[in-house]
Design an enzyme around this catalytic site. Sequence first.
Site, PDB file in Angstrom:
ATOM      1  N   ASP A 247       9.467  35.826 -83.712  1.00 59.59           N
ATOM      2  CA  ASP A 247       8.468  36.569 -82.969  1.00 59.59           C
ATOM      3  C   ASP A 247       8.554  38.030 -83.436  1.00 59.59           C
ATOM      4  O   ASP A 247       9.363  38.403 -84.292  1.00 59.59           O
ATOM      5  CB  ASP A 247       8.665  36.390 -81.450  1.00 59.59           C
ATOM      6  CG  ASP A 247       7.369  36.685 -80.685  1.00 59.59           C
ATOM      7  OD1 ASP A 247       6.432  37.255 -81.274  1.00 59.59           O
ATOM      8  OD2 ASP A 247       7.288  36.365 -79.483  1.00 59.59           O
TER       9      ASP A 247
HETATM   10  C1  BGC Z   1       4.150  37.498 -78.849  1.00 59.39           C
HETATM   11  C2  BGC Z   1       3.704  36.207 -79.484  1.00 59.39           C
HETATM   12  C3  BGC Z   1       2.540  36.466 -80.424  1.00 59.39           C
HETATM   13  C4  BGC Z   1       2.947  37.520 -81.445  1.00 59.39           C
HETATM   14  C5  BGC Z   1       1.865  37.821 -82.462  1.00 59.39           C
HETATM   15  C6  BGC Z   1       4.367  38.593 -79.880  1.00 59.39           C
HETATM   16  O1  BGC Z   1       4.637  39.813 -79.302  1.00 59.39           O
HETATM   17  O2  BGC Z   1       5.333  37.268 -78.112  1.00 59.39           O
HETATM   18  O3  BGC Z   1       3.351  35.267 -78.504  1.00 59.39           O
HETATM   19  O4  BGC Z   1       2.142  35.289 -81.040  1.00 59.39           O
HETATM   20  O5  BGC Z   1       3.278  38.711 -80.762  1.00 59.39           O
HETATM   21  O6  BGC Z   1       0.803  38.472 -81.883  1.00 59.39           O
END
Ligand code: BGC
Length: 704
Positions: A247
Site C-alpha cells: 500500500d
Molecule cells: C489506500 C488503498 C489505495 C491506495 C491507492 C492507499 O492509501 O489504502 O486502499 O488503493 O492508496 O490509491
Amino acid sequence: MIVPHIIDTAKLNEAINKYKIGSILNVANGPEGPTFNREKWKSVINTVQDYAANSSSGIPVIYGVDAIHGATYTSNSTLFPQEIGLAASWNLSLAKNMGEVTAYETRASGIPWNFSPVLDLGRTPIWSRFFETLGEDVYLTKKMGAAIVEGYQGGSKIDEKHVAACLKHYVGYGSPRSGRDRTPALIPQRTMEELHLPPFEEAIKKGALTVMINSGEVNGIPGHKNKYLITDVLKNKWGFAGFTVSDWEDFIMLHKVAQTDSSVKQGIASAINAGVDMSMVPNNPEYKKYCKLLIELVNEGAVSKDRINDAVRRILRVKHHLNLFEQPTVNYSSYTDFGSKKHIAKAYRAAAESVTLLKNTDNILPLNKNARIMVIGPSANSLSCLNGAWTHTWQGVEEKYHNNHPTIKEAIENEIGEISYFKGSIMSMENGDEVDLPSQDLKAAVNACKNHDVAIVCLGELPSTERPGDIYSLDMALEQRNIIKQLSKTGIPIVLVLVEGRPKIINDIEPLSAAVLQAYLPGDQGGRAVSDILFGKVNPSGKLPYTYPRHNGVVMHYDHKQSELINGNTWQNDFFNPQWEFAHGLSYTTFEYSELSLNKKNLYSNDKDSIVVSVSITNTGKREGKESVQLYINDHYATISPSLKKLIAFDKISLLPSEKKTLTFSIRNEDLMFYGADNTWQSEEGSFSVIIKDLKSTFNLKND
Ligand code: BGC
C-alpha cells in the site's frame, strides 16, 4: 501539482528508461480535481505505453486506479453504491454487475488494473473505511467479494472489457483496535482463520490476480513484514500466482511509522523478503531512492536474486494475463456502452435493492404523491454525500465534479413537482470531529411544518476515508439531530433518510421518526432510488449487512456469544439490544415463513454427506416483493465457545402477492467446522440448530 494536469515527459522518460518503472497508479489530487474524461485518459495511457514500448525492455506498464464503485476517476462514468450498500442488496448478480460495468468503464479509460474489492470485514463501525467493506459477516463478504471479482475479471484470460482485481487490504486492516485508520489490530489466530482470511481465499479461488497488503499491523507485525501471511498462506498454501503490491509508501513506513526497521533500506528488504512483489512508492523523487537501495540490497545479498525473479515473474504473468504485451492500450472507440442507459439501469437497480427500510410505523411509507412534502437536511441535496469518498477525488467532498444526476431532493421534485426544501444544518468536519453548523433556515422550516403533511429529513456524514475520516465519536452530529428534535415538536410526521457510510448513533432521534430509510452511500442513482422507495415505485428489499449500534460504547455483532448477553442490571440475557439487528430490513409487503424441514436428523462428518433443509416463504401482502432468505447455524456446545448464530447460506427471491416458494439449502460437515484449540479446522459431534427467520429445527453431527 501542475494545473491543468499534463504529463512531464522528461520525468516519464527518466522513470521508464532509466529506472525501469513497470507500474503507475492513480491520478493527481489537486484543486482542479483528478477526474479525467476518456480523451484525457487516452492521451495519458497512450503516452505512458508509448514510452514503455520504446524502452529497452519494451515491457508495458500496468496502470492502476481505485475504481471502487464504478470508474470513479473518469468523468461521466456509471457510479454504483459503495460496497456497504451493495452488500445490503444481498444480491450476488448485482455485485457481479457492479464488477462488470466498473471493469468495462475503467478499461474504456485505458486502465487495466483496479484496486478493488475491499475484503476487510466491517466489524469496527467507527473506522473511516467501514463503507468500503461488505459488512460484518464473513460469509456475505466471501460471496459478494467473489461475485465482484468475477465481474471485474470475466474469465481466466482477461479481455479488453475486463480488469485485474486487487484484493485488499490483506489482511486484518479493517479491525484497528482504536478504530482509527492504520493503527494496530490484535487478531487471535482463530479469528484470523475464521473471519478475516476466508473472503480472500475465496476470491483467490476465483482467480483474483493481485493483492494489496495491509498498511497497518496485526499482533505487532506490520502487514508488509508478515512473511507467514504473504508467502506461507497466500502464495504457498493457497497457490496464488499473481502479484502482491504494497500500500501507499509502506516500505518506507516500516521505518518511519511502524518502527520495526531501523532504516528505509532495511524496510525495503523486510517487505520484499516477506513476499511483497511490487512497491507502491507513489511519489517522485522517492522512487529513485528506492531503486538505488534495492539494487544495493541485492548486491549485498540481503535480497536474493531468486526473490526478485519471482516478483518479476509474477508481475509479468499478470501483464500477460491482461494481454498488455499484445495490446497495451485499448481501442477507445469500441466502448459504446460507456455511461450508457444500460449501465445506469444496472447501477440504479443495485441502489434500489440496497436501500433498507429500517422502520415504518403504521405504514407511513410509501407516501402519497399528493402529500404536502418538506425536504430538509444536509444530505438531501448533495451528490457527494450520495457517493462518498473515492469519487472524482480521494475524499470525494467537492460537489463540482459530479454529473447531472438528481440528488434526493431533485429526484423527489422530478416525481411530485415542487416541494419545500431547507438545509437544516451545514456539515463540517474540523480537526477530526463532525462539528456541524446551525443553518439559518431551520426556524423557517419549523414554522412551515403547519403547512406540510410530512417532513423527509436527510441526515448523514460528509464523505471521507483513511486518516481524514478518523472521528472521535459515532454520534450523529448534534446539529443534524437537532433538526429532528425541533421539527418533531410541531407534531409533523418525520421520515428519516440516512445517507451514511457508517452507522451513526441515532438513539435519541429514532423514536421521533415515524419511518427510517437507510440509503448507505448509494452512488449517482441513489437520489432516484430513495425517491422511488419513498413513493412506492420500488418495494424496498435491502437488509443491513451489519448490526446497527444503539450506543457509542457497545459494538456487538450478530455472531456474538451467550456470555455477551448477560445484563447486570436486569440479570436477564438481554444485553444485546442494538438499534437494529444484522439483516434487518422491512418491505411494503409481508412474508410468512413455514414448513422448515430437514430430510434427516443425522449428518455424518465426512466430505460427502449433507442434510437438505427446505423452507417455504409466502408473500402474504398485497404487492410483489423481494426477500433474502438466510440460513443460520447454532452449535449447541463446542470446545471453543460457539457463537449463537452463524450465517452459512442465503438466497434472494422475488414473490408475487400470495405466491409461495420453497427453497432448499444443504448443510455439510464443512459448514460446521471451527478453528480448534490445536489450531486445526475441525467439527465436533453434537446437536445443532438450523435457524431460518423465526423457525428452528435441530440435527446431530455424528462421526462415521
Ligand atoms: C489506500 C488503498 C489505495 C491506495 C491507492 C492507499 O492509501 O489504502 O486502499 O488503493 O492508496 O490509491
